[in-house]
Structure formats: structure tokens, C-alpha cells
Design an enzyme around this catalytic site. Structure first.
Site: not given
Length: 455
Positions: A41-42, A138, A143, A328, A436
Site C-alpha cells: 500500500k505504501n 487514521c 501528523r 505498523d 484500506r
């Protein structure tokens, strides 16, 4: 009253075809079998944005079926990009007619996602302006986008804060600059890469993030014609070029998803082969996994993770930027650590609010104490940060079923793991958030023999 979190979860579920946002799990059964992980995903979402830098089409392979990919696809299409799925997991991104998008369209696709911030550099190069709505994501900590905006200002962008978002312009184009990040932020590093590759002159980025996904993005940009040097001590030098062309690239595997399924194997006393996982990008995780008593075997096409059948051991973990232990990874692992004999300590140094998910674990029978200001220790290797917290997990504690509301992506998957490991029945709502970043997780639970149903 329906909250923003509920709405975001429902939309995420709809994007990937989930028929329900609630799952009922009857736990206490080991997960066994094989599942596959595809592109990270990243990386994938950033690679899709990178296609905007080219004047001809790009092809991206190993694209997972996750909600965030649909968000980026919608944003690209709103800007005139034609996105075609040529084969399962393979996208053709045709950027020959990039155009400005209406604010309403951007908001409709982005929702509370933070992804639009990374469109700024490419759109400034292509159109001379960019707009980003209020950013969400999230709820795991503050952030701020200051790192992004300061970098864009350094490169020559003008930032105008409006009531409904931020408008950026570059009347004189972007120019190379010397930039030093206060923290090795992944997002800010991506921002500089995507903005500086077509800027006039050379950009030197100090204190950059060097995660594997960053290296894969640099590889993509190099394929496109960029000149980027990764130098010692977290320094990246980008020599701007006038034009870039499309790329053909297969995305790096999702190491976060792989580590999550590994933790699920450990927590449920199971045995899972994670196809597509590779050792090198998981070395730090594998060390901690082994210290906790977990077993693994590196295969040619994946990694097998399993519970040893003997008591698990407590560990001390400090999250950090790569090559440290990823933030994570700690949430799914904590569920397994509730079954270790003794006290484990997890120091969270990246986000200041990532232990909110432990409240539900305690309701399920875990013994986890969160220290809001962290814990000082002479054995610490990662320098303490003002925002850090620590969690002390005492085990083993039997887990039992409960009703749980998913708070965020990684915390949500951790709640799934806890419900699968627990005795009795659990009802988990807002599971759309999990989509997601976890591809076809409902199908994968079925493949691994979980006892569940969508409510």
C-alpha cells in the site's frame, strides 16, 4: 449519530465490494494455510501518483485490491488520467490529458485521506497549481503536513491556506533546494522526491527516510528518467530533469501485511505461509518474532510462520524508522505478546497515539498498561522522543470474545487477530477501515479456516 469514522469505514468497504461493515468471529481456532500478499500500500499509491510526472502512459503491476488504491484512482481520474485494469493487479495509467479537478471532485474521492498532499509536486509541474482538501487519515497521532508544505515552499511553491483546504501555485516553476527534515518522515521524503525530480537544478535532502518503499519509488523514478543518488547518512540528492517518461514496474510486496499475518499465526497457535513475502525487507521483524518464540522458514516464494507449540517468550521492542522495527508491526504483534509468559515492553517512538487499540484488548482479557510519557530505560537503543509512549504487556492472559469498534487500519487488524485467538464470539464493526490496506482479508480469513460471518 453516524461519525466520520463510520462514514469513512462504510465508503472503504463499498470501494472493495464488502457487503457488510461488521464481522462476527467465533474464535479459538488456529489459522492454517497459505495466503498471498501483493504490492505494498505504501508504495503502490505513491507509484500511481508518480505516473502524473510523465507525458506518456505507465504500467504498474502487483496492485492490491484495497480501498486506498481506489481513492488514488478516483483522484487521478478526476484530473483527467485514464486508468485501465489490463489484467488482475495490473494498471495502465494514461496521463496524456492531465487537467485541473474541481474541488468537489477532489473531496468526493479523497474523503479524509491524506493521499492528496502527494499530488502537489506533480500537479505543480503539469498544471502550475494544485489544491488539497482538509486532510484526515487514521487517528493515530498528530501528523502535521508542515514538513510537506515547508519542503514545497523551499522548492519555490506559494502556499495559500483557504477555508476548505490549501491552494499551491508555482508561478516561476520549482527549483532545486537544500532541505533538511526535522524527522525522517516517509511522507515528506516522498513529497520531495515527487516534487524535485522535475525541478530546475539540484535538490539535496538531508535526514531522509530510507524505507524499502522509498527505495522502490526511487527505482520507479529512475526508470522514468530521473537522476537520484542515495548517499550515506540519510542524504538523497535529486538532479532535476526537464521531462520524464512512463514506467513499467512491479511493486515491492507489502511487508506490513506479511508481518500482520505472521502475528496472526503466532496469536492463534496457527501455521501460515505468506506467499510473496521476502526475507530481506522483514529482517528486523523476523529477529523479534524469533525472540518471542515464533518459528519461520524462508521459502523460495514466501515465508512460513508458525507457533512452536511451547510457551512464547516476552520481548522488548522499540519502534523506529527503517531499518528499525516498524511502528505498523507493533500493533498486531502485541496481540501475540498477550500470550507470552512474562512482561513485554513496546516503546512507540513514531506516533504518539498508537496504543488506543489496547483498550479493546484489555476488555477481551489482556493485561496491557500504557504509559503516556513512555518509560526510560538504560537498555534503550532508540533515542527518546517527547511524544513517545510505552505499553507493558503481562501474559499469558486468556482472551474472550467482545464487541469491538475498529479505530484505525493496523489497530483494526489487531482486533481481528484478537477475536480469532479469543474463546467465544466477537462482533467487530467498522471493518471497512481494514480494507484500506489489507487486500481481500475476508477471503484470506476463509482460506485460513477462520470461523466467521459478515453480519
Amino acid at each position: 449519530m453516524t461519525s466520520t469514522l463510520d462514514i469513512d469505514s462504510q465508503k472503504a468497504a463499498e470501494r472493495v465490494g464488502l457487503t457488510s461493515d461488521t464481522i462476527v468471529i467465533r474464535g479459538g481456532k488456529p489459522l492454517t494455510g497459505r495466503i498471498e500478499v501483493r504490492g505494498a500500500k505504501n508504495l503502490v499509491t505513491k507509484a500511481m501518483v508518480a505516473a502524473l510526472l510523465a507525458d506518456d502512459p505507465s504500467t504498474l503491476k502487483s496492485v492490491p485490491e484495497i480501498s486506498d488504491v481506489h481513492v488514488v484512482r478516483g483522484l487521478l481520474e478526476a484530473h483527467g488520467v485514464v486508468v485501465t485494469e489490463q489484467a488482475p493487479g495490473e494498471l495502465l495509467l494514461d496521463t496524456t490529458n492531465v487537467q485541473s479537478a474541481h474541488i468537489a471532485e477532489i473531496n468526493a474521492h479523497a474523503g479524509s485521506s491524506r493521499i492528496p498532499i502527494l499530488f502537489c509536486g506533480p500537479l505543480l509541474h503539469q498544471l502550475g497549481e494544485a489544491f488539497i482538501p482538509d486532510l484526515g487519515g487514521c487517528k493515530i497521532g498528530d501528523r502535521p503536513i508542515d514538513f510537506h508544505l515547508n519542503a514545497l515552499r523551499a522548492l519555490g511553491a506559494t502556499v495559500e491556506k483557504l477555508a476548505d483546504g490549501i491552494r499551491l501555485t508555482a508561478p516561476n516553476g520549482l527549483s532545486g533546494a537544500r532541505i533538511e527534515l526535522p524527522y525522517p518522515s516517509v511522507g515528506a521524503t516522498e513529497q520531495v522526491l515527487l516534487s524535485a525530480v522535475r525541478a530546475t537544478g539540484t535538490t539535496e535532502l538531508k535526514n531522509a527516510a530510507i524505507e524499502p518503499e522509498i527505495m522502490d519509488l526511487i527505482a520507479i523514478l529512475q526508470k522514468m528518467g530521473a537522476i537520484i543518488s542515495v548517499e550515506p547518512n540519510r542524504v538523497i540528492v535529486i538532479e532535476g530533469v526537464e521531462k520524464l517518461h512512463g514506467y513499467l514496474h512491479s511493486a515491492i510486496f507489502d511487508r506490513n501485511e506479511a508481518a500482520s499475518w505472521a502475528s496472526a499465526a503466532l496469536a492463534t497457535r496457527g501455521d501460515i505461509v505468506v506467499g510473496g513475502a521476502q526475507q530481506q525487507e522483514l529482517m528486523t521483524f523476523l529477529n523479534v518474532y524469533r525472540k518471542a518464540g515464533g518459528l519461520f522458514d524462508v521459502l523460495e516464494d514466501g515465508i512460513r510462520f508458525w507457533h512452536p507449540g511451547t510457551p512464547l517468550r516476552p520481548v522488548m521492542v522499540e519502534t523506529d524508522v527503517h531499518p528499525g522495527f516498524m511502528t505498523d508491526w507493533q500493533q498486531p504483534l502485541i496481540v501475540a505478546l498477550t500470550q507470552a509468559e512474562g512482561q513485554s515492553v513496546v516503546h512507540e517512538t513514531v506516533y504518539e497515539n498508537r496504543f488506543g487499540f489496547t483498550e479493546a484488548l484489555n476488555e477481551m482479557g489482556a493485561d496491557i498498561v500504557v504509559y503516556k510519557s513512555g518509560i526510560a530505560s538504560i537498555t534503550r537503543r532508540v533515542p527518546r522522543r517527547p511524544l513517545e509512549q510505552a505499553a507493558v504487556i503481562t501474559g499469558p492472559t486468556p482472551l474472550h470474545g467482545a464487541d469491538v469498534r475498529v479505530p484505525d487500519l493496523r489497530g483494526g487488524f489487531s482486533h481481528l487477530i484478537a477475536a480469532l485467538a479469543a474463546e467465544g464470539t466477537s462482533t467487530i464493526s467498522n471493518v471497512g477501515i481494514i480494507s484500506r490496506g489489507y487486500e481481500l482479508f475476508i477471503d484470506k480469513l476463509d482460506q485460513l479456516g477462520a470461523d466467521f460471518e459478515l453480519a
